[in-house]
Design an enzyme around this catalytic site. Structure first.
Site, PDB file in Angstrom:
ATOM      1  N   SER A 174       6.866   4.451  -7.638  1.00 29.03           N
ATOM      2  CA  SER A 174       6.696   3.410  -8.659  1.00 29.03           C
ATOM      3  C   SER A 174       7.525   3.778  -9.873  1.00 29.03           C
ATOM      4  O   SER A 174       7.851   4.955 -10.084  1.00 29.03           O
ATOM      5  CB  SER A 174       5.218   3.342  -9.061  1.00 29.03           C
ATOM      6  OG  SER A 174       5.044   2.589 -10.247  1.00 29.03           O
ATOM      7  N   TYR A 212      -2.545   7.401 -11.813  1.00 25.19           N
ATOM      8  CA  TYR A 212      -1.539   6.626 -11.067  1.00 25.19           C
ATOM      9  C   TYR A 212      -0.167   7.286 -11.207  1.00 25.19           C
ATOM     10  O   TYR A 212       0.556   7.462 -10.223  1.00 25.19           O
ATOM     11  CB  TYR A 212      -1.508   5.177 -11.571  1.00 25.19           C
ATOM     12  CG  TYR A 212      -0.674   4.262 -10.700  1.00 25.19           C
ATOM     13  CD1 TYR A 212      -1.122   3.875  -9.438  1.00 25.19           C
ATOM     14  CD2 TYR A 212       0.573   3.786 -11.123  1.00 25.19           C
ATOM     15  CE1 TYR A 212      -0.361   3.031  -8.623  1.00 25.19           C
ATOM     16  CE2 TYR A 212       1.338   2.952 -10.325  1.00 25.19           C
ATOM     17  CZ  TYR A 212       0.867   2.574  -9.082  1.00 25.19           C
ATOM     18  OH  TYR A 212       1.635   1.753  -8.266  1.00 25.19           O
TER      19      TYR A 212
HETATM   20  N1  LIG Z   1       2.594  -4.341  -7.475  1.00 23.21           N
HETATM   21  C1  LIG Z   1       3.207  -3.502  -8.280  1.00 23.21           C
HETATM   22  O1  LIG Z   1       3.447  -3.827  -9.448  1.00 23.21           O
HETATM   23  C2  LIG Z   1       3.657  -2.154  -7.786  1.00 23.21           C
HETATM   24  C3  LIG Z   1       4.556  -1.434  -8.601  1.00 23.21           C
HETATM   25  C4  LIG Z   1       4.974  -0.186  -8.194  1.00 23.21           C
HETATM   26  C5  LIG Z   1       4.529   0.344  -6.993  1.00 23.21           C
HETATM   27  N2  LIG Z   1       3.660  -0.364  -6.234  1.00 23.21           N
HETATM   28  C6  LIG Z   1       3.189   0.268  -4.990  1.00 23.21           C
HETATM   29  O2  LIG Z   1       3.501  -0.550  -3.892  1.00 23.21           O
HETATM   30  C7  LIG Z   1       2.553  -0.356  -2.845  1.00 23.21           C
HETATM   31  C8  LIG Z   1       2.028  -1.697  -2.377  1.00 23.21           C
HETATM   32  O3  LIG Z   1       1.324  -2.295  -3.448  1.00 23.21           O
HETATM   33  P1  LIG Z   1       1.097  -3.867  -3.592  1.00 23.21           P
HETATM   34  O4  LIG Z   1       1.499  -4.222  -4.976  1.00 23.21           O
HETATM   35  O5  LIG Z   1       1.682  -4.593  -2.456  1.00 23.21           O
HETATM   36  O6  LIG Z   1      -0.512  -3.891  -3.578  1.00 23.21           O
HETATM   37  P2  LIG Z   1      -1.532  -4.749  -2.704  1.00 23.21           P
HETATM   38  O7  LIG Z   1      -2.877  -4.463  -3.294  1.00 23.21           O
HETATM   39  O8  LIG Z   1      -1.084  -6.165  -2.618  1.00 23.21           O
HETATM   40  O9  LIG Z   1      -1.399  -4.101  -1.254  1.00 23.21           O
HETATM   41  C9  LIG Z   1      -1.841  -2.809  -0.961  1.00 23.21           C
HETATM   42  C10 LIG Z   1      -2.376  -2.798   0.458  1.00 23.21           C
HETATM   43  O10 LIG Z   1      -2.776  -1.456   0.760  1.00 23.21           O
HETATM   44  C11 LIG Z   1      -4.010  -1.529   1.470  1.00 23.21           C
HETATM   45  N3  LIG Z   1      -4.768  -0.301   1.313  1.00 23.21           N
HETATM   46  C12 LIG Z   1      -5.422   0.150   0.219  1.00 23.21           C
HETATM   47  N4  LIG Z   1      -6.046   1.291   0.485  1.00 23.21           N
HETATM   48  C13 LIG Z   1      -5.783   1.588   1.791  1.00 23.21           C
HETATM   49  C14 LIG Z   1      -6.161   2.643   2.646  1.00 23.21           C
HETATM   50  N5  LIG Z   1      -6.960   3.636   2.241  1.00 23.21           N
HETATM   51  N6  LIG Z   1      -5.694   2.638   3.926  1.00 23.21           N
HETATM   52  C15 LIG Z   1      -4.909   1.627   4.364  1.00 23.21           C
HETATM   53  N7  LIG Z   1      -4.526   0.590   3.593  1.00 23.21           N
HETATM   54  C16 LIG Z   1      -4.964   0.573   2.325  1.00 23.21           C
HETATM   55  C17 LIG Z   1      -4.751  -2.707   0.837  1.00 23.21           C
HETATM   56  O11 LIG Z   1      -5.795  -3.201   1.677  1.00 23.21           O
HETATM   57  C18 LIG Z   1      -3.613  -3.690   0.650  1.00 23.21           C
HETATM   58  O12 LIG Z   1      -3.456  -4.522   1.771  1.00 23.21           O
HETATM   59  C19 LIG Z   1       1.475   0.577  -3.439  1.00 23.21           C
HETATM   60  O13 LIG Z   1       1.724   1.891  -3.029  1.00 23.21           O
HETATM   61  C20 LIG Z   1       1.682   0.439  -4.919  1.00 23.21           C
HETATM   62  O14 LIG Z   1       1.225   1.565  -5.633  1.00 23.21           O
HETATM   63  C21 LIG Z   1       3.215  -1.606  -6.594  1.00 23.21           C
END
Ligand SMILES: NC(=O)c1ccc[n+]([C@@H]2O[C@H](COP(=O)([O-])OP(=O)(O)OC[C@H]3O[C@@H](n4cnc5c(N)ncnc54)[C@H](O)[C@@H]3O)[C@@H](O)[C@H]2O)c1
Length: 274
Positions: free
Chosen positions: A142, A155
């Site tokens: 991230s 985080y």
């Molecule tokens: N959205 C943002 O702004 C952003 C920014 C930087 C990084 N990220 C990273 O991108 C990745 C995806 O995030 P997103 O924004 O799509 O979030 P999201 O909440 O839409 O999706 C995350 C998914 O991970 C699944 N999940 C959570 N815990 C789990 C577990 N223990 N085992 C299996 N699956 C699990 C959830 O059910 C969900 O479907 C994450 O690692 C997040 O930290 C997101």
């Protein structure tokens, strides 16, 4: 790795947001998908969209932080294929709150998913990739690994760990023909904030979370664009791939004006204040 047709790819967190968008894009480009998530309904939604478009996928409900469940997953995958071509360790959870307000329960939960989940994915799938002599691993870090905001110690720690681990793993696996990329998105419009743990003062006031959710919606940088960035990282074997203008700004600021990043980290994040 330039072609995705007939490649076997596994994505964790494939039931929502970035994981779902990346799964759909890879399926569109001809890859066979292993979709993994703790949320069965989300997985089903992704699988239905892929199958409706004529793609091929398998689903597995699995907690990425559980070594028992992840071992079962790896066994199932390796019974079907000698090795993955692409592994995307994407599952993650958000968390906000000051250090002294954040419970040990939350620290453990976030580090289990965001760090241990990534490590387990690599631990269980990399050896077969090595035997196959090719493959690519993408780990979702991230922009929080570039800017150390005061409301995000757990985080930031988890995503800095993913970034550092990925850079080291990349050096380690190079001689086996395996690429490793750390992808660092900025503010992406997904359900991550709505599902995030808010601790301390931030958690006591529901308005703060709904304000943050609204901010992400208004920013409206979509998961589809992140999916394209992830595929770009694989195609060009990039070590670190910031995605979104704010992520690029933080990436360069960390290098060229670290004092500004330090100062910014001490400010209140506008969308995390009442
Ligand atoms: N959205 C943002 O702004 C952003 C920014 C930087 C990084 N990220 C990273 O991108 C990745 C995806 O995030 P997103 O924004 O799509 O979030 P999201 O909440 O839409 O999706 C995350 C998914 O991970 C699944 N999940 C959570 N815990 C789990 C577990 N223990 N085992 C299996 N699956 C699990 C959830 O059910 C969900 O479907 C994450 O690692 C997040 O930290 C997101």
């Amino acid at each position: 790795m330039k072609q995705f047709n007939h490649k076997v790819a596994l994505i964790t967190g494939a039931g929502s947001g970035i994981g779902q968008a990346t799964a759909l894009e890879l399926a569109r480009r001809g890859a066979e998908l292993w979709l993994v998530d703790i949320n069965a309904a989300g997985l089903e939604d992704t699988a239905q969209q892929i199958q409706a478009a004529g793609g091929r996928c398998h689903t597995q409900v699995c907690n990425v932080g559980s070594s028992t469940e992840m071992k079962k997953l790896a066994k199932r995958v390796h019974e079907a294929h000698p090795a993955l071509d692409i592994l995307i360790n994407n599952a993650g959870i958000g968390v906000a709150g000051r250090f002294v307000d954040t419970s040990l329960k939350t620290w453990n939960k976030v580090l289990d998913v965001n760090v241990k989940g990534v490590m387990l994915g690599c631990h269980l799938f990399a050896p077969n990739m090595i035997e196959q002599g090719r493959g690519h691993i993408v780990n979702l870090a991230s922009a929080a690994a570039f800017i150390a905001a005061k409301d995000m110690p757990v985080y930031s720690m988890s995503k800095s760990a993913v970034l550092g681990f990925s850079e080291s793993l990349r050096a380690d696996l190079h001689e086996y023909g395996i690429g490793v990329s750390a992808v660092c998105p900025g503010i992406i419009n997904t359900p991550i904030v709505a599902n995030a743990v808010f601790e301390g003062k931030l958690g006591q006031n529901e308005h703060v979370k709904s304000k943050a959710v609204d901010f992400y919606k208004k920013r409206n940088y979509t998961a589809d664009k992140v999916a394209l960035g992830i595929l770009d990282a694989i195609e060009h074997n990039l070590a670190v791939r910031p995605i979104s203008p704010e992520a690029w700004a933080m990436y360069w600021a960390k290098r060229w004006v670290p004092g500004v990043v330090d100062w910014l980290g001490r400010r209140d994040i506008p969308f995390l204040t009442d």
